[in-house]
Design a protein around this motif. Structure first.
Motif, PDB file in Angstrom:
ATOM      1  N   SER A 307       0.828  -1.208   0.000  1.00 42.63           N
ATOM      2  CA  SER A 307       0.000   0.000   0.000  1.00 42.63           C
ATOM      3  C   SER A 307       0.861   1.257   0.000  1.00 42.63           C
ATOM      4  N   LEU A 308       2.049   1.206   0.614  1.00 45.47           N
ATOM      5  CA  LEU A 308       2.936   2.367   0.595  1.00 45.47           C
ATOM      6  C   LEU A 308       3.354   2.695  -0.833  1.00 45.47           C
ATOM      7  N   THR A 309       3.781   1.684  -1.579  1.00 42.22           N
ATOM      8  CA  THR A 309       4.161   1.906  -2.981  1.00 42.22           C
ATOM      9  C   THR A 309       2.971   2.400  -3.794  1.00 42.22           C
ATOM     10  N   TYR A 310       1.821   1.756  -3.574  1.00 47.96           N
ATOM     11  CA  TYR A 310       0.602   2.142  -4.294  1.00 47.96           C
ATOM     12  C   TYR A 310       0.245   3.601  -4.022  1.00 47.96           C
ATOM     13  N   ALA A 366      10.270   6.864   7.745  1.00 46.31           N
ATOM     14  CA  ALA A 366      10.131   7.163   6.319  1.00 46.31           C
ATOM     15  C   ALA A 366       8.711   7.592   5.987  1.00 46.31           C
ATOM     16  N   ALA A 367       7.718   6.899   6.565  1.00 48.95           N
ATOM     17  CA  ALA A 367       6.323   7.246   6.287  1.00 48.95           C
ATOM     18  C   ALA A 367       5.980   8.633   6.803  1.00 48.95           C
ATOM     19  N   LEU A 368       6.474   8.967   7.996  1.00 52.67           N
ATOM     20  CA  LEU A 368       6.137  10.254   8.597  1.00 52.67           C
ATOM     21  C   LEU A 368       6.850  11.423   7.922  1.00 52.67           C
ATOM     22  N   THR A 369       7.939  11.146   7.211  1.00 46.49           N
ATOM     23  CA  THR A 369       8.689  12.225   6.555  1.00 46.49           C
ATOM     24  C   THR A 369       8.554  12.182   5.037  1.00 46.49           C
ATOM     25  N   ALA A 370       7.642  11.351   4.533  1.00 41.29           N
ATOM     26  CA  ALA A 370       7.560  11.137   3.083  1.00 41.29           C
ATOM     27  C   ALA A 370       6.655  12.133   2.372  1.00 41.29           C
ATOM     28  N   ALA A 438      -3.105  11.433   5.877  1.00 39.63           N
ATOM     29  CA  ALA A 438      -3.800  10.393   6.642  1.00 39.63           C
ATOM     30  C   ALA A 438      -3.321   9.008   6.234  1.00 39.63           C
ATOM     31  N   ALA A 439      -3.067   8.825   4.952  1.00 36.17           N
ATOM     32  CA  ALA A 439      -2.583   7.526   4.484  1.00 36.17           C
ATOM     33  C   ALA A 439      -1.193   7.230   5.052  1.00 36.17           C
ATOM     34  N   MET A 440      -0.327   8.246   5.128  1.00 34.39           N
ATOM     35  CA  MET A 440       0.998   8.038   5.687  1.00 34.39           C
ATOM     36  C   MET A 440       0.933   7.778   7.195  1.00 34.39           C
ATOM     37  N   ALA A 441      -0.047   8.367   7.865  1.00 32.84           N
ATOM     38  CA  ALA A 441      -0.236   8.068   9.290  1.00 32.84           C
ATOM     39  C   ALA A 441      -0.635   6.613   9.477  1.00 32.84           C
ATOM     40  N   TYR A 442      -1.490   6.119   8.590  1.00 37.39           N
ATOM     41  CA  TYR A 442      -1.837   4.691   8.623  1.00 37.39           C
ATOM     42  C   TYR A 442      -0.591   3.831   8.440  1.00 37.39           C
ATOM     43  N   GLU A 443       0.242   4.193   7.469  1.00 39.32           N
ATOM     44  CA  GLU A 443       1.460   3.416   7.212  1.00 39.32           C
ATOM     45  C   GLU A 443       2.355   3.403   8.451  1.00 39.32           C
ATOM     46  N   ALA A 444       2.527   4.557   9.095  1.00 43.36           N
ATOM     47  CA  ALA A 444       3.381   4.629  10.277  1.00 43.36           C
ATOM     48  C   ALA A 444       2.850   3.746  11.396  1.00 43.36           C
ATOM     49  N   LEU A 445       1.540   3.720  11.593  1.00 39.65           N
ATOM     50  CA  LEU A 445       0.947   2.876  12.633  1.00 39.65           C
ATOM     51  C   LEU A 445       1.201   1.397  12.350  1.00 39.65           C
TER      52      LEU A 445
END
Length: 478
Positions: A307-310, A366-370, A438-445
């Motif tokens: 999902s991160l790549t997507y 990486a997710a939080l700074t992307a 919001a999507a990156m917050a999901y990834e970080a969690l």
């Protein structure tokens, strides 16, 4: 060919199959708009073309692992590779959306048959001290396919050779698929686990490499649990289809009914495994804490990675970039994944370190700074992905109880596939609700949860039932 040469040929063959399957996923992801236009399909039908592969891949994973243990990993590998190559050719000439969806289902099924055999062949045909580096190469292949696929797909669509359009994407996969099929003849033979000793080839000392089975007396050929195979396939189908298609279709009532059916089928499968004399999933795989934890960690981690790549590719295209430009921006992530995989065996030699947990925490960062999508956070995330994948797979496979090894070889890619499917649906929902932040917050969690689980896995101790000849070396676990 002598056994040593077959062992040397093993990694190039099985990794070429892995590369073909992953290239298929990343190539076709960029073609959805072109598919819709060329086939006159709506958004839902075009997405079903993408989801069909995921659905076909998930259903046979656990059953094919047990079939490989009973009838031979090389035989199942060749069967899956042949089905994948045939279906890839059928995709390239599909005259309609329905035909393409059917071919994609078969393509996914071939991939699902092959995937567990890759892990089983690495485990049984290579000495224990080479497992870590073999799985590092596996992670590197994932990174390479992730780097090449979107770029090659965008370039082929832009060039449109011979006016083939999206069909060129499937034709580009065919040579690699055929090479994997041809290479299956070079794989080690005698994989059938039908007697008291593992028959996966012998070490130079003449002793069986994978140790003895539960008893030393001959056993009858194992029967495959047909009921369990049917239940787990139906459960995967009922889970994957609504998660893959539901978000684009607006979550119709049938999607929720299917998810409910998946819960019922999953419960029926678990109950059947407790009642069957010869269950599809070996009881040791479910009783062994390190294995349970490892499979769960793989599932959680993969709820974030695809999902991160997507999301990154989607966000870049929403900003006006072409598919090729978006793929080029994402290239540092994929290339760094190769580096992370290469570093995994060396880092895993230090038993006091927790490289898998550290890698997952790096992905949180990486997710939080992307948000600016600069090369540094993308490269950090890619390196962490490669390190995590190679390290955790080596840990789980090396610590799996020997009688349950085939089941674990099927459970790992199943967790990988289901986690990715669930993650894309959840991440897409977060993106629709709150945009890219919001999507990156999901990834970080998700990656924080994976880090916590990986830390517990690393410090939990091996506690396997393997014989002394199959204990993992320091290169395989930390």
């Amino acid at each position: 060919m002598n056994p040593e040469r077959r062992r040397r040929a093993l990694l190039p063959v099985v990794l070429s199959a892995t590369f073909a399957q992953l290239l298929n996923v990343t190539l076709v992801q960029v073609a959805a708009p072109v598919l819709r236009a060329d086939l006159g399909a709506g958004p839902g039908a075009a997405h079903l073309v993408l989801a069909a592969f995921t659905l076909g891949h998930a259903c046979p994973l656990i059953a094919s692992a047990r079939l490989g243990d009973s009838f031979g990993h090389r035989a199942l590998f060749a069967l899956g590779a042949a089905l994948f190559a045939l279906a890839t050719a059928a995709c390239a000439v599909a005259p309609s959306t329905g035909a393409l969806v059917a071919a994609r289902l078969l393509q996914g099924a071939g991939s699902g048959i092959v995937a567990p055999q890759v892990f089983s062949l690495i485990r049984t045909a290579l000495p224990a001290h080479r497992h870590g580096r073999a799985l590092a190469a596996f992670g590197a292949v994932i990174g390479t396919a992730s780097a090449i696929g979107p770029v090659l797909g965008g370039a082929l669509l832009a060039a449109d050779p011979l006016g083939l359009g999206w069909r060129a994407l499937f034709l580009a996969q065919l040579p690699v698929a055929l090479a994997a099929l041809a290479g299956s003849a070079l794989l080690p033979a005698a994989e059938k686990a039908r007697d008291g000793k593992a028959r996966t080839g012998k070490a130079r000392t003449g002793k069986a490499r994978t140790g003895k089975a539960q008893t030393g007396r001959p056993q009858a050929p194992q029967r495959v649990d047909a009921l369990g195979a049917a239940l787990v396939a139906a459960c995967c189908a009922a889970l994957v289809l609504p998660l893959a298609v539901g978000p684009d279709a607006g979550w119709p009532p049938w999607a929720f009914a299917s998810l409910g059916a998946a819960v019922v089928l999953g419960a029926a499968f678990l109950l059947s495994q407790r009642l069957r004399a010869d269950p599809l999933v070996h009881p040791e795989a479910l009783r062994h804490r390190a294995t349970r934890t490892g499979v769960l960690v793989v599932l959680v981690f993969n709820a974030g990675v695809p999902s991160l790549t997507y999301l990154v590719l989607l966000h870049l295209q929403e900003q006006g970039r072409t598919p090729l430009q978006a793929a080029l921006v994402n290239t540092p992530y994929a290339l760094a994944a190769v580096l992370g995989s290469a570093l995994a065996p060396a880092l895993a030699e230090h038993r006091r370190t927790t490289p898998a947990a550290a890698a997952a925490l790096a992905l949180v960062t990486a997710a939080l700074t992307a948000l600016p999508l600069g090369p540094v956070p993308l490269a950090l995330g890619g390196a962490a992905f490669g390190l995590f994948t190679s390290t955790v797979f080596a840990l789980v496979l090396s610590r799996a109880p020997e009688p349950a090894a085939a089941s674990v070889a099927g459970l790992l890619p199943t967790a990988q596939q289901l986690g990715g499917t669930v993650g894309v649906a959840l991440a897409g929902t977060a993106h629709a609700a709150g945009g890219f932040p919001a999507a990156m917050a999901y990834e970080a969690l998700v990656f924080a949860l994976a880090a916590a689980g990986a830390s517990r896995l690393v410090t939990g101790g091996p506690a396997t039932t393997k014989p002394a000849t199959a204990k993992p070396s320091t290169a395989d676990s930390s």
